[in-house]
Design an enzyme around this catalytic site. Structure first.
Site, mmCIF file in Angstrom:
data_model
loop_
_atom_site.group_PDB
_atom_site.id
_atom_site.type_symbol
_atom_site.label_atom_id
_atom_site.label_comp_id
_atom_site.label_asym_id
_atom_site.label_seq_id
_atom_site.Cartn_x
_atom_site.Cartn_y
_atom_site.Cartn_z
ATOM 1 N N HIS A 15 0.732 -1.132 -0.032
ATOM 2 C CA HIS A 15 -0.157 0.164 -0.010
ATOM 3 C C HIS A 15 0.951 1.278 0.140
ATOM 4 O O HIS A 15 1.322 1.735 1.215
ATOM 5 C CB HIS A 15 -0.777 -0.254 0.937
ATOM 6 C CG HIS A 15 -1.990 0.995 1.158
ATOM 7 N ND1 HIS A 15 -3.437 0.540 1.428
ATOM 8 C CD2 HIS A 15 -2.073 2.465 1.023
ATOM 9 C CE1 HIS A 15 -4.206 1.716 1.448
ATOM 10 N NE2 HIS A 15 -3.436 2.811 1.040
ATOM 11 N N ASP A 19 1.441 8.970 -6.227
ATOM 12 C CA ASP A 19 1.539 10.501 -6.043
ATOM 13 C C ASP A 19 1.654 11.053 -4.745
ATOM 14 O O ASP A 19 1.417 12.168 -4.485
ATOM 15 C CB ASP A 19 0.109 11.028 -6.586
ATOM 16 C CG ASP A 19 -0.840 10.202 -5.993
ATOM 17 O OD1 ASP A 19 -0.907 8.937 -5.716
ATOM 18 O OD2 ASP A 19 -2.211 11.045 -6.061
ATOM 19 N N GLU A 204 -10.919 3.291 7.443
ATOM 20 C CA GLU A 204 -10.065 4.193 8.154
ATOM 21 C C GLU A 204 -10.826 5.169 8.505
ATOM 22 O O GLU A 204 -10.648 5.668 9.627
ATOM 23 C CB GLU A 204 -9.325 4.646 6.885
ATOM 24 C CG GLU A 204 -8.408 5.709 6.992
ATOM 25 C CD GLU A 204 -7.369 6.287 5.553
ATOM 26 O OE1 GLU A 204 -8.233 6.076 4.749
ATOM 27 O OE2 GLU A 204 -6.467 6.860 5.672
HETATM 28 ZN ZN LIG Z 1 -4.098 4.657 0.919
#
Ligand SMILES: [Zn+2]
Length: 354
Positions: A15, A19, A204
């Site tokens: 992961h 960018d 998240e």
């Molecule tokens: Zn991520």
């Protein structure tokens, strides 16, 4: 474990956003080249600090704003090739032996590139970076669809079209709040029909229900972050824990969690390294992998993530080997390549450290 040993240890990152990991000096040079004038500073060191501070705001939404600058300078074939090549080089220099690097092709079309041209440019850069690193690293790309746009099916089709040329799978990313993964169901169904791998950012900013949807409605093989799976785990005073049905399913099916501790502190998904749920999840038998998320934006790399975890939980080489093998097992690579990575690169690399 000394930092030099940590740097030398073989690592796998699943992961890592292309960018979110540019070299500050490269951003400045590319900005000059393309006439982009909105950078907060033209000093590489100050720019690195600026990114880190902007990301430290504690909000996922603000954290995502920092990408406007990096994406702005990644709009030509040359820029994409350069950034991708440097990404592979930097990861290799950090001891990473296998990486899956993700990016959203639709964010690199402002200069008129087609989606295919974007993917070809990044692939060419990654191959160049592997070559410069002397074959010490293998890098595959994951193509990301953005949660707030409606182009995910198109990006899923792009993933399938480029699967034989360095693209290993698909992901969706972006602000989780108000953009549930099931909005992109047609993309996931397309990938499934074509037997293609995908992961989903979930758990998240939003809790266990987001993970449930990603796994049970969309069919994700891995979860980006996934730390809020702890919503479905009750820890008792004596240290034992009871898992709910979702947490049990994720653990028992070996669905990998792509855990990114520093990023979690920045977005508020975790309070501190010491209290980060990675240790609980590991002890409960989840397939935990350790990742960077965004190296520039989070001011980190794999070695630093190892250092933070060693300081917080006393981890030594055994645990780092465990994380690394877990990541190799969950890689979107054919099984013989995963086995080769584990048996010929990771196990011998850790044996040499002992
Ligand atoms: Zn991520």
């Amino acid at each position: 474990m000394h930092l030099s040993d940590i740097q030398r240890a073989p690592k796998v990152v699943l992961h890592d956003h292309l960018d979110g990991g540019l070299r500050p000096a490269t951003i400045i040079e590319l900005a000059r080249g393309c006439g982009y004038r909105a950078l907060p500073t033209e000093d590489p060191e100050a720019l690195a600090v600026w990114f880190r501070d902007a990301a430290d705001s504690g909000s996922l939404e603000r954290y995502l704003e920092t990408f406007a600058h990096t994406c702005a300078v990644m709009q030509t074939r040359e820029a994409l090739e350069r950034v991708a090549a440097e990404c592979a080089e930097d990861l290799a220099a950090d001891g990473v032996v296998y990486a899956e690097v993700r990016y959203a092709p639709e964010q690199h079309q402002e200069g008129g590139l087609t989606l295919d041209e974007v993917v070809d440019a990044v692939n060419a850069g990654l191959r160049e970076g592997e070559r410069r690193a002397g074959g010490r690293i293998t890098v595959r790309a994951l193509l990301t669809g953005m949660r707030h746009t409606d182009r995910s099916l198109e990006i899923a089709e792009l993933t399938v079209a480029h699967r034989e040329r360095g693209v290993a799978g698909f992901d969706i990313a972006g602000g989780e709040i108000g953009n549930p993964p099931a909005r992109h169901l047609s993309a996931f169904q397309h990938l499934k029909r074509h037997n293609c791998h995908f992961t989903i950012h979930a758990g998240e900013a939003v809790g266990a229900e987001s993970i449930h949807e990603a796994v049970q409605v969309c069919g994700a093989e891995r979860i980006g972050h996934g730390v809020r799976i702890t919503d479905d785990i009750t820890v008792h005073d004596d240290g034992t824990a009871t898992l709910g049905h979702l947490a049990s399913y994720v653990r028992d099916n070996r669905i990998a969690l792509e855990v990114c501790p520093t990023s979690n502190l920045q977005t508020g998904a975790a309070k501190s390294y010491d209290t980060h749920p990675i240790d609980l999840l590991r002890r409960l038998g989840f397939r935990v992998t350790l990742n960077t998320d965004n190296r520039l934006v989070s001011g980190t790399d794999m070695s630093l993530e190892f250092v933070h975890m060693a300081e917080a939980f006393g981890y030594g080489p055994e645990v780092f080997e465990e994380f690394t093998v877990a990541a190799a097992e969950a890689a979107f690579l054919p099984l013989p390549e995963r086995r080769r990575l584990i048996d010929e690169v990771i196990r011998p690399g850790y044996a040499a450290l002992r």
